[in-house]
Design a protein around this motif. Structure first.
Motif, PDB file in Angstrom:
ATOM      1  N   LYS A  96      -5.414   4.716  -6.012  1.00  0.00           N
ATOM      2  CA  LYS A  96      -4.348   5.656  -5.665  1.00  0.00           C
ATOM      3  C   LYS A  96      -4.786   6.613  -4.562  1.00  0.00           C
ATOM      4  O   LYS A  96      -5.950   7.007  -4.472  1.00  0.00           O
ATOM      5  CB  LYS A  96      -3.953   6.482  -6.892  1.00  0.00           C
ATOM      6  CG  LYS A  96      -3.037   5.778  -7.883  1.00  0.00           C
ATOM      7  CD  LYS A  96      -1.616   5.681  -7.340  1.00  0.00           C
ATOM      8  CE  LYS A  96      -0.635   5.219  -8.395  1.00  0.00           C
ATOM      9  NZ  LYS A  96       0.736   5.179  -7.866  1.00  0.00           N
TER      10      LYS A  96
ATOM     11  N   THR B 179       0.133   2.367  -3.746  1.00  0.00           N
ATOM     12  CA  THR B 179      -1.094   3.176  -3.653  1.00  0.00           C
ATOM     13  C   THR B 179      -0.802   4.598  -3.200  1.00  0.00           C
ATOM     14  O   THR B 179      -1.287   5.563  -3.797  1.00  0.00           O
ATOM     15  CB  THR B 179      -2.102   2.518  -2.690  1.00  0.00           C
ATOM     16  OG1 THR B 179      -2.411   1.199  -3.158  1.00  0.00           O
ATOM     17  CG2 THR B 179      -3.389   3.337  -2.622  1.00  0.00           C
TER      18      THR B 179
ATOM     19  N   TRP C 276       0.845  -1.202   0.000  1.00  0.00           N
ATOM     20  CA  TRP C 276       0.000   0.000   0.000  1.00  0.00           C
ATOM     21  C   TRP C 276       0.877   1.248   0.000  1.00  0.00           C
ATOM     22  O   TRP C 276       0.630   2.183  -0.753  1.00  0.00           O
ATOM     23  CB  TRP C 276      -0.929   0.012   1.209  1.00  0.00           C
ATOM     24  CG  TRP C 276      -1.865   1.177   1.201  1.00  0.00           C
ATOM     25  CD1 TRP C 276      -3.070   1.272   0.558  1.00  0.00           C
ATOM     26  CD2 TRP C 276      -1.675   2.455   1.846  1.00  0.00           C
ATOM     27  NE1 TRP C 276      -3.631   2.509   0.761  1.00  0.00           N
ATOM     28  CE2 TRP C 276      -2.802   3.251   1.552  1.00  0.00           C
ATOM     29  CE3 TRP C 276      -0.669   2.989   2.647  1.00  0.00           C
ATOM     30  CZ2 TRP C 276      -2.942   4.560   2.024  1.00  0.00           C
ATOM     31  CZ3 TRP C 276      -0.806   4.294   3.115  1.00  0.00           C
ATOM     32  CH2 TRP C 276      -1.927   5.057   2.812  1.00  0.00           C
TER      33      TRP C 276
END
Length: 465
Positions: free
Chosen positions: A365, A206, A202
């Protein structure tokens, strides 16, 4: 997705200060909300942070950047020992605390890490998996001297994770980094520990933290014809004068003459490493052999080289050769199409081009951006935010940005809980609050009230007092 972020003892943040992306009590503009069914969280897709120069907006972005880089690189930047909050001299020996709550692969995690910036010593670290009201500490350490403790759900029978933690005990790196650094074999044999990998990815894939002169990561989307045309259409819609984008083939020498020696060496090494992998993948495809996950359907490697003067794309295509392209912007001048490189475009167009990925990329995102309005006309900034909301309707995306563009403060454009103010406490430390906290009425003219210093966060001059 980002749920909230807290920081203590970092630059202008003295006491614990928290920023949230959870929705408030606002009942309008429901299309601005991301409803996560797996965790039950209702999150905002946008937030704008306002405040006078020196109030701490950029320090908020820096805090996010330091945390992300520490998790991904396992080390602090050289300037880190001087980033503690100078308001209290004793802060030098006190820990700096970072706490972030996020959703990764349908799971809700809380990650906390405390470290003394002056020494780089980690004093606490923990990763918590949250399901409803149940909080499970997957791993934690409670002091600089104590070992890491692991929940039985990620240990496995062989307890390899404890061996891993002892191996990296003296590294000075976060365990979230250490457990994901050259450890593919560990997760292959310890699938119960995959939550540690999900949390790490993450931060890597992201979360993205962007400063004004820093390009976004995904401009390699230009290698796709459909994205190249979409980039061009957006630039045209934003009235930049650009009609289309061309990718003109150039030589390797042309690309490398624009680069410093260090970048040249890095690219040469990168190309040397990736070439055999892509060629082997192509051979497997021709022979009908099973391919390693991640190389399937890849076919090529792509890298983007950007500067204020030029943008180049390097691709390793299925023919097994590297191809080099220069990005050109086509203007229609007097009925004639003329190509220009990036150096001929305005600062505003250069900045806008950096932002277009946000409107195009379909990946999940979280963008944390400093000064979205940098070099942009006020109307263009507002138009960009409008376009963002339009494109974000069916996407898992969040944009958090600092800005001075008060025209964004409009009930017609944003929700009250999407507006945050950075201001100074009495000791000159930074405080953050949203207009949801202030319970601002819907009939208020937000931008005018902000400029009139109703809520703080604007400069006040002696002749105005």
């Amino acid at each position: 997705m980002l749920v909230n972020f807290s920081v203590t003892n970092f630059l202008s943040f003295n006491q614990r200060t928290t920023f949230k992306m959870e929705i408030g009590r606002v009942t309008k503009k429901l299309e601005h909300i991301l409803e996560d069914r797996d965790t039950g969280k209702s999150l905002l897709k946008f937030s704008a942070m306002f405040g006078k120069n020196g109030a701490g907006k950029t320090n908020f972005v820096r805090a996010m950047a330091i945390l992300r880089n520490f998790v991904l690189a396992g080390r602090l930047p050289q300037r880190a020992p001087d980033l503690w909050c100078k308001i209290d001299d004793e802060n030098k020996g006190r820990p700096t605390d970072f706490e972030i709550t996020f959703i990764a692969d349908k799971n809700l995690y809380e990650y906390r890490i405390s470290l003394v910036l002056a020494t780089g010593i980690i004093t606490k670290e923990e990763l918590v998996h949250v399901v409803g009201n149940r909080h499970t500490k997957l791993f934690y350490k409670e002091s600089s001297e104590s070992p890491y403790v692991f929940h039985h759900s990620i240990k496995g029978q062989n307890k390899d994770i404890e061996v891993l933690s002892r191996t990296f005990a003296l590294s000075g790196s976060p365990f979230l980094f250490s457990s994901n650094h050259n450890t593919d074999g560990f997760f292959a044999t310890n699938p119960q520990a995959i939550p540690l990998q999900k949390a790490f990815l993450w931060f890597k894939d992201t979360l993205e933290v962007i400063f004004p002169d820093q390009p976004l990561q995904e401009t390699s989307l230009l290698r796709y014809e459909i994205c190249k045309d979409e980039f061009a259409q957006l630039l045209k819609d934003f009235d930049t004068g650009i009609e289309k984008i061309n990718l003109d083939p150039v030589s390797k020498e042309k690309v490398f003459e624009n680069l410093d020696l260090r970048t040249q060496q890095k690219l040469n090494l990168e190309m040397a490493l990736v070439s055999p992998l892509v060629k082997f993948s192509s051979l497997q495809e021709k022979l009908g052999m099973p391919q390693k996950q991640g190389l399937q359907n890849a076919g090529f490697y792509s890298s983007v080289i950007r500067s204020r003067r030029n943008i180049f794309i390097i691709t390793l295509e299925k023919d097994g050769d590297f191809h080099f392209y220069a990005v050109k912007f086509v203007h229609n001048l007097g009925g004639k199409e003329i190509e220009f490189s990036m150096e001929s475009e305005s600062d505003g167009t250069h900045r806008l081009f950096q932002l277009l990925e946000i409107l195009i990329c379909k990946k999940e995102k979280v963008y944390i951006m400093d000064e979205i309005n940098r070099s942009l006309h006020p109307k263009l900034t507002v138009q960009f935010v409008k376009k963002y909301f339009s494109n974000a309707k069916d996407r898992r995306i969040q944009l958090v940005t600092t800005t001075h563009e008060s025209r964004i403060m409009s009930h017609d454009l944003v929700r009250r809980d999407e507006i945050w103010i950075a201001d100074k406490n009495e000791d000159d430390s930074t405080k953050l609050f949203s207009l949801e906290d202030e319970q601002v009425r819907i009939d208020k003219v937000l931008d005018q009230n902000y400029m009139d210093n109703v809520w703080g966060g604007v400069p006040v001059f002696k002749d105005e007092e």
